[in-house]
Scaffold this active site. Sequence first.
Site, PDB file in Angstrom:
ATOM      1  NE  ARG A 169      16.381 -47.876 -20.818  1.00  0.00           N
ATOM      2  CZ  ARG A 169      16.438 -46.644 -21.058  1.00  0.00           C
ATOM      3  NH1 ARG A 169      15.954 -46.013 -21.826  1.00  0.00           N
ATOM      4  NH2 ARG A 169      17.720 -46.040 -20.324  1.00  0.00           N
ATOM      5  CG  ASN A 174      33.242 -39.598 -21.330  1.00  0.00           C
ATOM      6  OD1 ASN A 174      32.327 -39.394 -20.749  1.00  0.00           O
ATOM      7  ND2 ASN A 174      33.201 -40.518 -22.497  1.00  0.00           N
ATOM      8  CG  HIS A 190      17.357 -36.236 -22.291  1.00  0.00           C
ATOM      9  ND1 HIS A 190      18.650 -37.071 -22.728  1.00  0.00           N
ATOM     10  CD2 HIS A 190      17.351 -35.017 -22.751  1.00  0.00           C
ATOM     11  CE1 HIS A 190      19.373 -35.995 -23.505  1.00  0.00           C
ATOM     12  NE2 HIS A 190      18.507 -35.120 -23.518  1.00  0.00           N
ATOM     13  N   GLY A 196      30.883 -38.786 -18.154  1.00  0.00           N
ATOM     14  CA  GLY A 196      30.218 -40.081 -19.015  1.00  0.00           C
ATOM     15  C   GLY A 196      29.106 -39.725 -19.709  1.00  0.00           C
ATOM     16  CB  VAL A 219      15.323 -41.738 -18.132  1.00  0.00           C
ATOM     17  CG1 VAL A 219      15.466 -40.481 -19.143  1.00  0.00           C
ATOM     18  CG2 VAL A 219      15.905 -42.962 -18.897  1.00  0.00           C
ATOM     19  CB  ALA A 252      32.223 -41.756 -13.632  1.00  0.00           C
TER      20      ALA A 252
END
Length: 239
Positions: free
Chosen positions: A60, A204, A109, A178, A93, A222
Amino acid sequence: MWTKETKVVILTGAGISAESGIRTFRASDGLWEEHRIEDVATPMGWERNPQLVWDFYQERRRQLFEVGPNPGHVALTKLEEYLDEMLLVTQNVDNLHDRAGSKNLIHIHGELEKLRCEECDYVGIMMEDHDLTSSFVSCPECSNAVMRPHIVWFHEMPMRMSEIEKALNQCDVFIAIGTSGHVYPAAGFLASAKQQGSHCIGINLDPPLNFDLFDEFHQGKAGEILPELVHQWINTEQP
Ligand code: OAD
């Protein structure tokens, strides 16, 4: 009606980055369909099998070089430029809000770009080629410990909660974008804002779990809806 003095708190989730090509968590093709939360997003998972967790986040982290902010991220920077006081809290993140230019931003987070030393608490952006392989990385400060992802896992405390609570207690408008409303404490921000009298807006793709609490709900993507809404909000001020 919006003025520059309107105090706004915004919460974003995986949905705002979906149009940039980052998978959400709970869609049918979402990340949690392929990976068990217990394995890759808990301190116990890290203790049991650090290599599995490391590889999950390294993939990621590398993906950040392949994606960029979309018109949804950009619209929020326009809104921030216009308002005197806006706090953007993201559960994401990724670094797409940062790269779009958002300033007053809290990554509740954690952040994929950063690694953290569990021994000396050093935290830093570590995104060089040698930081992005399957090999563990040692701490640049104390050098003997291995760095972990700077991610808030399940069972850990989200970041900068007291600042967020203070802003929620004072905001005139709260906007959630979202996010499915599954994960607390972020999912509880809507109820807190509503309780103290904020106008609550949801944007959303699908109605989230806490849908009933919104005063205003815009269903759709969005990246398509936000630029138009921000344009309207900025231009509603009366002379
Ligand atoms: P979810 O995957 O739970 O929800 C994403 C939401 O975005 C869903 O309600 C979708 O309908 C919506 N969505 C998808 N595409 C969209 C688009 N283009 N525009 C608008 N909405 C769209 O993600 P989060 O709610 O962010 O935590 O998940 C919260 C937390 O759960 C994450 O931060 C992560 C995860 O476990 C940790 O890893 C600690």
